[in-house]
Design a protein around this motif. Structure first.
Motif, short mmCIF file in Angstrom:
data_model
loop_
_atom_site.label_atom_id
_atom_site.label_comp_id
_atom_site.label_asym_id
_atom_site.label_seq_id
_atom_site.Cartn_x
_atom_site.Cartn_y
_atom_site.Cartn_z
N HIS A 105 7.94 -6.20 4.24
CA HIS A 105 8.91 -5.63 5.25
C HIS A 105 8.43 -5.99 6.25
N TYR A 126 2.15 -6.21 11.73
CA TYR A 126 1.48 -5.85 12.83
C TYR A 126 1.42 -7.12 13.80
N GLU A 147 -5.79 -11.56 6.42
CA GLU A 147 -4.82 -10.79 6.80
C GLU A 147 -4.39 -11.19 8.37
N GLY A 203 -0.59 -5.83 7.40
CA GLY A 203 -1.29 -4.56 7.28
C GLY A 203 -0.74 -3.96 7.89
N ASP A 204 -1.17 -2.16 7.85
CA ASP A 204 -0.58 -1.14 8.46
C ASP A 204 -0.78 -1.49 10.17
N GLU A 205 -0.15 -0.41 11.02
CA GLU A 205 -0.50 -0.54 12.50
C GLU A 205 -1.91 -0.11 12.77
N SER A 206 -2.56 0.85 12.15
CA SER A 206 -3.89 1.36 12.48
C SER A 206 -4.89 0.15 12.09
N THR A 207 -4.68 -0.36 10.96
CA THR A 207 -5.70 -1.57 10.69
C THR A 207 -5.24 -2.74 11.58
N THR A 222 4.53 -2.71 15.25
CA THR A 222 5.02 -2.92 13.73
C THR A 222 6.17 -3.76 14.09
#
Ligand SMILES: Cc1cc2nc3c(=O)[nH]c(=O)nc-3n(C[C@H](O)[C@H](O)[C@H](O)COP(=O)(O)OP(=O)(O)OC[C@H]3O[C@@H](n4cnc5c(N)ncnc54)[C@H](O)[C@@H]3O)c2cc1C
Length: 426
Positions: A181, A184, A212, A246-250, A271
């Motif tokens: 979807h 970052y 990643e 990956g997610d925003e914090s990663t 994001t």
């Protein structure tokens, strides 16, 4: 007489003898047979982002009427007609939470890109776009309609996966997509004064990042035009691009060393819906006249950064709009699961250079600047080339040097089988 064709690069003046716009694969076959009978060459044209040299004579075959995308969401697959751009595939896939392995510029044509292997800003994570092709439908140089896949004409299929110049006109491809979807992603723009610090850190950072992290860095000389937003307009900047799966914090944690090295003038990394993946590179969209060259690099370190800046850095008067280095490796380095002709798996970085869009500089200053840069980076060059990044300023032998002898021999054999009279331009 030159003929206006829908091309992104306005530098070559094209002069085909005729232009055809077939609406079906059968009409493509009829056009190929007619050209063969007349002893003419066929030049297949997709979205026009890849023609670096002029078309002289023959038949320009525009594939745009074959364009279209059908998504099979359950199978994460799409059937894509020739003439389709990645923007159309991205838009059709995104509502299903799927993403194709499109390139940096969504306006690029799907087929031309896939035939060259397809280096995506998601490539380190998922591999080459050609790794995700299930089949091609193609009208061969002898005018036959053929499906090429792992089980049907596998020799032809292997040649179309990265062999660049097809021995026919591809009319459609079936591709797999990945469930994604958002990333970052975006860009960090740094002042020219920070070029050595930023590129030096980027070289070391990009070499150690996990798969990643997809990234490239470019030295941009941006024009003083309203299309370039302030505060970047008319400046020389370093543009670090990232697409981190990956997610925003990663993502934030992984990117921290780059954010810390200097203060960015502009930071768009956040994001990002995968439908907006074109924002990562933010390549120009308007057609323009340019000369280009590319090379693959075995490594890129601080000494290479210094060599690059010495030849084309902000202190140098160089008529180069873009000097870009993309990190390869990751899944791009994995051996293929089936025979193919993708070039670039063994390279660590890719270099790509785009001239200033000023034709008056094309005869002398641009080739001199690109030649100087190539000489400066020669110690890091792998000696091989990625066909999607070979331009008019590369040596004529660059495409041959894209593949090992064994692969080149295979490509020539396939061409002799499917286009023995050499009807299709190559
Ligand atoms: C701004 C920009 C960004 C780019 N970014 C990337 C990137 O991130 N990654 C990457 O890998 N590449 C990239 N490229 C290179 C691009 O993938 C290739 O130039 C590709 O060939 C363009 O395809 P096209 O259909 O747009 O071009 P066209 O000029 O229409 O075609 C290019 C070549 O493909 C052949 N071809 C096209 N359609 C067919 C067909 N149906 N059957 C047989 N042959 C066909 C043509 O004959 C020609 O040789 C970029 C290019 C530009 C200009």
């Amino acid at each position: 007489m030159s003929h206006p064709l829908p091309m992104f690069n306005l530098a070559p003046a094209h002069a085909p003898r005729s232009v055809v716009v077939p609406r079906t694969p059968e009409e493509v076959a009829a056009a190929v047979r007619a050209a063969a009978a007349a002893g003419e060459q066929v030049h297949p044209i997709g979205a026009g982002h890849g023609w670096a040299r002029p078309i002289e004579g023959g038949v320009a075959l525009l594939t745009r009427e074959l364009a279209g995308v059908q998504v099979d969401a359950a199978a994460a697959r799409a059937r894509v007609g020739a003439g389709t751009t990645w923007a159309q595939v991205i838009a059709a896939a995104a509502p299903h939470g799927l993403a194709p392995l499109a390139g940096s510029a969504p306006a690029v044509g799907v087929i031309g890109y896939l035939l060259g292997g397809g280096l995506s800003p998601l490539g380190r994570t998922y591999g080459w776009a050609a790794d995700h092709v299930r089949s091609f439908e193609i009208v061969t140089g002898t005018g036959e309609l053929v499906t090429a896949s792992a089980s049907s004409h596998p020799d032809l299929f292997a040649a179309l996966l990265g062999g660049k110049h097809a021995p026919g006109v591809v009319t459609a491809a079936e591709i797999d997509m990945v469930p994604l979807h958002a990333v970052y992603g975006g860009g960090l723009f740094f002042d020219a004064a920070d070029a050595e610090a930023v590129l030096g850190e980027w070289a070391a950072w990009s070499a150690r990042m996990p798969d990643e992290v997809n990234t490239s860095a470019a030295l941009l000389r941006l024009p003083d035009l309203p299309s370039v937003p302030e505060p970047l307009r008319g400046r020389c900047v370093v543009h670090v691009r990232v697409a981190i799966v990956g997610d925003e914090s990663t993502g934030r944690a992984l990117l921290e060393p780059i954010r810390k090295v200097a203060r960015p003038i502009v930071d768009t990394v956040a994001t990002l819906p995968v439908a907006a993946i074109g924002a990562v590179h933010a390549d120009p969209e308007e057609p323009m006249p340019v000369l280009e060259a590319g090379a693959l690099l075995a490594s890129f370190d601080l000494d290479a950064v210094r060599a690059l800046l010495g030849a084309a850095g902000p202190q140098v008067e160089a008529p180069l709009a873009v000097v870009e280095v993309r990190r390869l490796g990751g899944r791009l380095a994995q051996p293929p699961s089936r025979p193919d002709a993708v070039a670039g798996r063994d390279a660590a970085y890719g270099l790509f250079v785009v001239s200033a869009p000023v034709p008056e500089l094309f005869a002398g200053p641009v080739p001199a600047a690109v030649g100087g840069l190539a000489r400066a980076l020669a110690p890091w060059a792998s000696g091989r080339f990625q066909p999607n990044f070979v331009g008019a300023l590369n040596q004529p032998t660059a495409l041959d040097a894209a593949w090992p002898d064994e692969v080149r021999a295979r490509l020539e054999q396939v061409r002799r089988s499917y286009d023995p009279a050499g009807v299709i331009n190559h």
